[in-house]
Design an enzyme around this catalytic site. Structure first.
Site, mmCIF file in Angstrom:
data_model
loop_
_atom_site.group_PDB
_atom_site.id
_atom_site.type_symbol
_atom_site.label_atom_id
_atom_site.label_comp_id
_atom_site.label_asym_id
_atom_site.label_seq_id
_atom_site.Cartn_x
_atom_site.Cartn_y
_atom_site.Cartn_z
ATOM 1 N N GLY A 1 0.820 -1.201 0.000
ATOM 2 C CA GLY A 1 0.000 0.000 0.000
ATOM 3 C C GLY A 1 0.855 1.252 0.000
ATOM 4 O O GLY A 1 0.589 2.202 0.728
ATOM 5 N N HIS A 2 1.895 1.252 -0.846
ATOM 6 C CA HIS A 2 2.777 2.403 -0.948
ATOM 7 C C HIS A 2 3.578 2.337 -2.251
ATOM 8 O O HIS A 2 3.548 1.335 -2.958
ATOM 9 C CB HIS A 2 3.731 2.483 0.253
ATOM 10 C CG HIS A 2 4.688 1.344 0.336
ATOM 11 N ND1 HIS A 2 4.399 0.184 1.014
ATOM 12 C CD2 HIS A 2 5.929 1.178 -0.183
ATOM 13 C CE1 HIS A 2 5.433 -0.648 0.915
ATOM 14 N NE2 HIS A 2 6.363 -0.064 0.198
ATOM 15 N N ALA A 3 4.279 3.423 -2.525
ATOM 16 C CA ALA A 3 5.241 3.489 -3.631
ATOM 17 C C ALA A 3 6.512 4.110 -3.074
ATOM 18 O O ALA A 3 6.513 4.683 -1.983
ATOM 19 C CB ALA A 3 4.692 4.341 -4.773
ATOM 20 N N ARG B 1 2.403 -0.487 -4.963
ATOM 21 C CA ARG B 1 2.320 -1.939 -4.825
ATOM 22 C C ARG B 1 1.479 -2.316 -3.628
ATOM 23 O O ARG B 1 1.493 -1.650 -2.594
ATOM 24 C CB ARG B 1 3.698 -2.573 -4.730
ATOM 25 C CG ARG B 1 4.413 -2.582 -3.391
ATOM 26 C CD ARG B 1 5.049 -1.271 -2.955
ATOM 27 N NE ARG B 1 5.777 -0.544 -3.957
ATOM 28 C CZ ARG B 1 7.040 -0.754 -4.277
ATOM 29 N NH1 ARG B 1 7.753 -1.600 -3.603
ATOM 30 N NH2 ARG B 1 7.628 -0.046 -5.206
ATOM 31 N N ILE C 1 5.671 6.882 -0.366
ATOM 32 C CA ILE C 1 4.409 7.570 -0.659
ATOM 33 C C ILE C 1 3.332 6.621 -0.163
ATOM 34 O O ILE C 1 3.120 5.551 -0.738
ATOM 35 C CB ILE C 1 4.238 7.849 -2.158
ATOM 36 C CG1 ILE C 1 5.431 8.628 -2.699
ATOM 37 C CG2 ILE C 1 2.924 8.594 -2.411
ATOM 38 C CD1 ILE C 1 5.468 8.722 -4.215
#
Length: 137
Positions: free
Chosen positions: A53-55, A100, A125
């Protein structure tokens, strides 16, 4: 090296050496396009749990299913793609600027992550709206 789209995601074949004693997988520096600065792994993840749940702005990662399987949902801001990792001799190279999410962990699954950077919260992020803004800049 600036990867920013789904097209830049790669499955890397990890060399496998087999004999009567079993298999040996080897990841050496020539195999991946970055120096490994951090190694971590996910395990005992409940099948209904959600990870990721981030980049990342700068960090590259290689994910390997050492045991079991899980799905990786990848999003470059325009295209979404799902990949199931289930073989320890296949690694998923995730470039910078890709959102992802990991889900559907099988019982006993282990996800190994090789990262190009040490933990730095400012590289993450974590809000999808911020990710959309990042992709527009």
């Amino acid at each position: 090296m600036s990867y920013t789209t789904i097209k830049n995601i790669k499955i890397i074949d990890i060399p496998k050496h087999t004999d009567e004693r079993g298999n040996l997988g080897v990841i050496e520096k020539e195999l991946i396009p970055f120096a490994i600065k951090r190694v971590y792994y996910l395990y005992d993840v409940p099948s209904d749990a959600y990870r990721g749940g981030h980049a990342h702005k700068e960090q590259l990662e290689l994910l390997v299913a050492l045991s079991g399987s899980f799905n990786v949902i990848l999003d470059d801001g325009e295209v979404k793609h799902s990949i199931t990792l289930k073989k320890p001799n296949k690694g998923l190279l995730i470039p910078t600027g890709i959102w992802r999410e990991l889900e559907d962990f099988s019982s006993g699954s282990v996800c190994l992550v090789l990262a190009s950077g040490v933990f730095d919260e400012s590289d993450y992020i974590r809000d999808y709206k911020d990710f959309e803004l990042f992709k527009r800049t």
